[in-house]
Design an enzyme around this catalytic site. Structure first.
Site, PDB file in Angstrom:
ATOM      1  N   ASP A  67    -116.696 -17.857  25.679  1.00  0.00           N
ATOM      2  CA  ASP A  67    -115.636 -17.782  26.682  1.00  0.00           C
ATOM      3  C   ASP A  67    -115.767 -16.526  27.527  1.00  0.00           C
ATOM      4  O   ASP A  67    -116.602 -15.661  27.250  1.00  0.00           O
ATOM      5  CB  ASP A  67    -114.255 -17.872  25.992  1.00  0.00           C
ATOM      6  CG  ASP A  67    -114.129 -16.954  24.782  1.00  0.00           C
ATOM      7  OD1 ASP A  67    -114.975 -16.062  24.611  1.00  0.00           O
ATOM      8  OD2 ASP A  67    -113.178 -17.125  24.006  1.00  0.00           O
ATOM      9  N   ASP A 136    -102.668 -17.766  17.078  1.00  0.00           N
ATOM     10  CA  ASP A 136    -102.016 -19.051  17.384  1.00  0.00           C
ATOM     11  C   ASP A 136    -102.939 -20.243  17.113  1.00  0.00           C
ATOM     12  O   ASP A 136    -102.659 -21.357  17.535  1.00  0.00           O
ATOM     13  CB  ASP A 136    -101.507 -19.080  18.840  1.00  0.00           C
ATOM     14  CG  ASP A 136    -102.648 -18.960  19.861  1.00  0.00           C
ATOM     15  OD1 ASP A 136    -103.822 -18.865  19.453  1.00  0.00           O
ATOM     16  OD2 ASP A 136    -102.348 -18.972  21.071  1.00  0.00           O
ATOM     17  N   HIS A 138    -106.113 -20.533  18.139  1.00  0.00           N
ATOM     18  CA  HIS A 138    -107.132 -20.853  19.149  1.00  0.00           C
ATOM     19  C   HIS A 138    -108.529 -20.511  18.651  1.00  0.00           C
ATOM     20  O   HIS A 138    -108.714 -19.602  17.846  1.00  0.00           O
ATOM     21  CB  HIS A 138    -106.827 -20.203  20.511  1.00  0.00           C
ATOM     22  CG  HIS A 138    -107.027 -18.725  20.610  1.00  0.00           C
ATOM     23  ND1 HIS A 138    -106.002 -17.855  20.893  1.00  0.00           N
ATOM     24  CD2 HIS A 138    -108.137 -17.957  20.525  1.00  0.00           C
ATOM     25  CE1 HIS A 138    -106.479 -16.622  20.976  1.00  0.00           C
ATOM     26  NE2 HIS A 138    -107.777 -16.652  20.748  1.00  0.00           N
ATOM     27  N   GLU A 143    -106.315 -22.696  23.791  1.00  0.00           N
ATOM     28  CA  GLU A 143    -104.951 -22.435  23.337  1.00  0.00           C
ATOM     29  C   GLU A 143    -104.295 -23.726  22.836  1.00  0.00           C
ATOM     30  O   GLU A 143    -104.803 -24.831  23.090  1.00  0.00           O
ATOM     31  CB  GLU A 143    -104.145 -21.842  24.497  1.00  0.00           C
ATOM     32  CG  GLU A 143    -104.635 -20.477  24.973  1.00  0.00           C
ATOM     33  CD  GLU A 143    -104.258 -19.337  24.009  1.00  0.00           C
ATOM     34  OE1 GLU A 143    -104.216 -19.552  22.792  1.00  0.00           O
ATOM     35  OE2 GLU A 143    -104.002 -18.219  24.510  1.00  0.00           O
TER      36      GLU A 143
HETATM   37  C1  GLP Z   1    -110.069 -13.821  21.474  1.00  0.00           C
HETATM   38  C2  GLP Z   1    -111.368 -14.607  21.591  1.00  0.00           C
HETATM   39  C3  GLP Z   1    -111.606 -15.505  20.411  1.00  0.00           C
HETATM   40  C4  GLP Z   1    -111.328 -14.739  19.135  1.00  0.00           C
HETATM   41  C5  GLP Z   1    -109.897 -14.317  19.084  1.00  0.00           C
HETATM   42  C6  GLP Z   1    -109.546 -13.537  17.827  1.00  0.00           C
HETATM   43  O1  GLP Z   1    -108.996 -14.430  22.075  1.00  0.00           O
HETATM   44  N1  GLP Z   1    -111.456 -15.374  22.778  1.00  0.00           N
HETATM   45  O2  GLP Z   1    -112.945 -15.994  20.441  1.00  0.00           O
HETATM   46  O3  GLP Z   1    -111.630 -15.544  18.029  1.00  0.00           O
HETATM   47  O4  GLP Z   1    -109.637 -13.483  20.203  1.00  0.00           O
HETATM   48  O5  GLP Z   1    -109.897 -12.200  17.996  1.00  0.00           O
HETATM   49  P1  GLP Z   1    -109.990 -11.135  16.849  1.00  0.00           P
HETATM   50  O6  GLP Z   1    -111.205 -11.474  16.082  1.00  0.00           O
HETATM   51  O7  GLP Z   1    -110.107  -9.836  17.566  1.00  0.00           O
HETATM   52  O8  GLP Z   1    -108.751 -11.264  16.060  1.00  0.00           O
END
Ligand code: GLP
Length: 260
Positions: A67, A136, A138, A143
């Protein structure tokens, strides 16, 4: 879905790195899917160490990011394409141009998404996709409400995700609202999904992903439909799972020859 509950982030990072090292030793021209966020950082650190030790090379590997934020300038440190450069790409031996992400600055975003899908397909599809999970539920930036068969497209972040990601930006208002993300259908096309999660903050999302209904309300629950999923958790992230003891017992008695 294989759920593996480990003692902490180091063990998770090491086991996840093992998956990539094994893949690249049997398929040096593999296609890997990279994720941003803090969860995969240990995995990248472990892969950099293995690379320095001469255990793994990325010279023939292609990589695709999950992404990207829309509209962050090329030099912005939080642009995911830049983050991946910092956390892994610059420290190993990827060939120039081998790491690609969706173009969040394209004048025509839907066309950029379609080109990205075509590039993944032309590379032969993703062999192992590394994933984190948002609080959440995702994955990528899909989302709640994302179609379970969605492809790469523009999404709008929830306020919860913008608040979660505000720690990376000078102010909460600086977190972009719009992103490009591989869809849940795109992610599901990868041959092996490897999700890592740590900490109590992820426990509810992990429970919904692993043991809840398959539902667009928890986008990560689409992983239940995939034939080869490995979920690596620490005790905190696993703490709300109803079948935690069963997952521990299963992994403790897993025949070594099966691998992940
Ligand atoms: C972001 C990314 C995701 C990731 C998520 C969780 O939104 N787009 O790919 O899995 O955050 O992040 P973290 O690993 O920092 O909790």
């Amino acid at each position: 879905m294989e759920v593996v509950i480990l003692s902490g982030a180091d063990e998770i990072a090491s086991l996840a790195a093992d998956v990539f090292v094994a893949l690249l030793s049997r398929k040096p021209d593999a296609v890997v899917g990279l994720a941003t966020g803090s969860s995969p950082l240990g995995v990248y650190a472990s892969l950099i160490e293995r690379h320095s030790a001469g255990d793994v090379s990325f010279v023939g590997v292609k990589a695709f990011l999950l992404d990207e934020y829309v509209g962050l300038p090329a030099e912005h440190p939080q642009r995911y394409r830049s983050v991946i450069g910092e956390v892994i790409e610059q420290h190993v031996d990827f060939a120039p141009g081998a790491v690609r992400g969706p173009d969040g600055n394209a004048a025509d975003l839907p066309a950029a998404c379609a080109r990205y899908e075509a590039a993944i397909a032309a590379a032969g599809g993703v062999d192992v996709q590394l994933l984190g999970i948002g609080t959440d539920g995702h994955v990528g930036f899909n989302e709640p409400g994302s179609s379970l068969s969605s492809r790469t497209r523009v999404k709008t972040l929830t306020s919860q995700t913008r608040a979660d990601n505000a720690r990376f930006f000078p102010a909460a208002a600086d977190v972009p609202r719009h992103v490009l993300t591989q869809g849940l259908g795109t992610i599901s096309d990868a041959r092996h999904l490897l999700l890592v999660a740590t900490g109590l903050g992820k426990a509810a999302a992990v429970r919904a992903m692993v043991e809840g209904p398959v539902s667009a309300f928890c986008p990560a629950s689409v992983l239940q439909l995939h034939q080869h999923v490995t979920v690596l958790l620490d005790d905190d992230a696993a703490s709300s799972l109803a079948l935690g003891d069963y997952y521990r017992e299963t992994y403790a008695h897993k025949p070594a020859w099966q691998g992940l």
